[in-house]
Design a protein around this motif. Structure first.
Motif, PDB file in Angstrom:
ATOM      1  N   PHE A  26     -12.289   6.411  26.572  1.00 37.77           N
ATOM      2  CA  PHE A  26     -12.285   7.863  26.497  1.00 37.77           C
ATOM      3  C   PHE A  26     -12.519   8.312  25.053  1.00 37.77           C
ATOM      4  N   GLN A  34      -8.100  15.867  25.406  1.00 43.52           N
ATOM      5  CA  GLN A  34      -7.265  15.167  26.379  1.00 43.52           C
ATOM      6  C   GLN A  34      -5.998  15.971  26.681  1.00 43.52           C
ATOM      7  N   LYS A  38      -4.856  17.706  30.307  1.00 44.05           N
ATOM      8  CA  LYS A  38      -3.543  17.549  30.921  1.00 44.05           C
ATOM      9  C   LYS A  38      -2.979  18.909  31.333  1.00 44.05           C
TER      10      LYS A  38
END
Length: 263
Positions: A26, A34, A38
C-alpha cells in the motif's frame, strides 16, 4: 486500435508482474490517506446500521414510502450544503439519510421476508462480498487506472434512467425489466471501483471530506443491494414487478441526485 492494443499490453504486463507481495503493498497510499479511508469505511458501516434500523422501523410501523424517499433526498441535500467544519451535524445528516433510505426500501425487504427471510441475508452478504472485493481491487490497482471508466458508467446510468422513465410511461416488457436489473447491477459494481479510486485520488489531493465520501460509497452499496434483492425476489414472485419497479425508480433518483451534487 493502437490505443486498445497498448492498453491490453499494459494490462498483460501488469498481470505478469503481479506477486503475492502486492497484496501487502500500500505504498501508493500515504498514511494520511489510509487514515482517511478508515474514517470513510467506519462511517459507511454506521450508515449501513442506520439503514437497517430504518428498514426495521418500516417493518414495525410501515413508515416507508414517498415521504421517506423525499426525506432521504432532503437529508442528502442538507448534508452537501453544510460546511465541512460542522462535522457532527454532517455525520448526523448522513445517518438520517441512511435511516430514511432503509425505510424507503423497507417494502421490498418486507416482501423478501414474506417469501423467504434468507433472501435478505443472502442479498446483503452478496453485496458486502462484491463491495469488499472490488474496493480492494481498486486500492491495489495503480492510481487513476480505473478513473477513465467514470464517463462510460455515467452514460450507462443515464441510459438506464431514461429507459426506466420511458417504460414507466409507455409500458415495458419483462425483457426490458430484466435488462435494467442486470445492466444496472453491472453499472453500480463498476461505480464501486471508480468511486473508491476517486476517493483515494481526491484524498491525495487534499480532499479529506470523509462524510461525503462515505455517502458516495453508501449509495453504491445500496444500489447493488437493491438490485440483488430484486433479482432474487423476482425469481420467486414474477408478478411483483410493479413494486420492484418502484424500488428501481427510487434508487435511480437517489443515485443521480447524489452523483450530480457530490462530483
Amino acid at each position: 486500435m493502437d490505443a486498445f492494443s497498448s492498453f491490453f499490453e499494459s494490462q498483460s504486463a501488469y498481470g505478469n508482474n503481479w506477486r503475492y507481495d502486492s497484496l501487502k503493498n500500500f505504498r501508493q497510499i500515504s498514511p494520511v490517506v489510509q487514515t482517511h479511508l478508515k474514517q470513510v469505511y467506519l462511517s459507511l458501516c454506521c450508515a449501513l446500521i442506520a439503514s437497517a434500523a430504518g428498514a426495521y422501523l418500516h417493518i414495525i410501523w410501515n413508515i416507508g414510502g414517498i415521504l421517506t424517499t423525499f426525506g432521504c433526498i432532503g437529508s442528502i441535500a442538507w448534508l452537501l450544503s453544510t460546511p465541512p467544519y460542522e462535522e457532527r451535524k454532517r455525520v448526523a445528516l448522513l445517518m438520517a439519510a441512511a435511516l430514511f433510505e432503509g425505510a424507503s426500501i423497507g417494502p421490498l425487504i418486507d416482501l423478501a421476508i414474506e417469501i423467504d427471510p434468507s433472501i435478505v441475508i443472502t442479498a446483503f452478504v452478496g453485496s458486502a462480498v462484491a463491495f469488499g472485493c472490488f474496493s480492494m481491487a481498486a486500492m491495489l490497482a495503480r492510481r487513476r487506472e480505473f478513473l477513465y471508466l467514470g464517463g462510460l458508467l455515467a452514460s450507462g446510468l443515464s441510459i438506464l434512467f431514461w429507459l426506466h422513465f420511458a417504460s414507466s410511461i409507455f409500458g415495458g416488457s419483462t425483457a426490458i425489466f430484466k435488462f435494467e436489473l442486470y445492466f444496472g447491477l453491472l453499472v453500480f459494481v463498476g461505480y464501486m471501483v471508480v468511486d473508491t479510486q476517486d476517493i483515494i485520488e481526491r484524498a491525495h489531493l487534499g480532499d479529506l471530506d470523509y462524510v461525503k465520501h462515505a455517502l458516495t460509497l453508501f449509495t453504491d452499496f445500496a444500489a447493488v443491494f437493491v438490485r440483488i434483492l430484486i433479482i432474487m425476489v423476482s425469481d420467486e414472485r414474477p408478478r411483483k414487478k410493479i413494486l420492484l419497479g418502484g424500488q428501481n425508480t427510487f434508487i435511480y433518483l437517489l443515485s443521480c441526485f447524489n452523483r450530480n451534487y457530490t462530483s
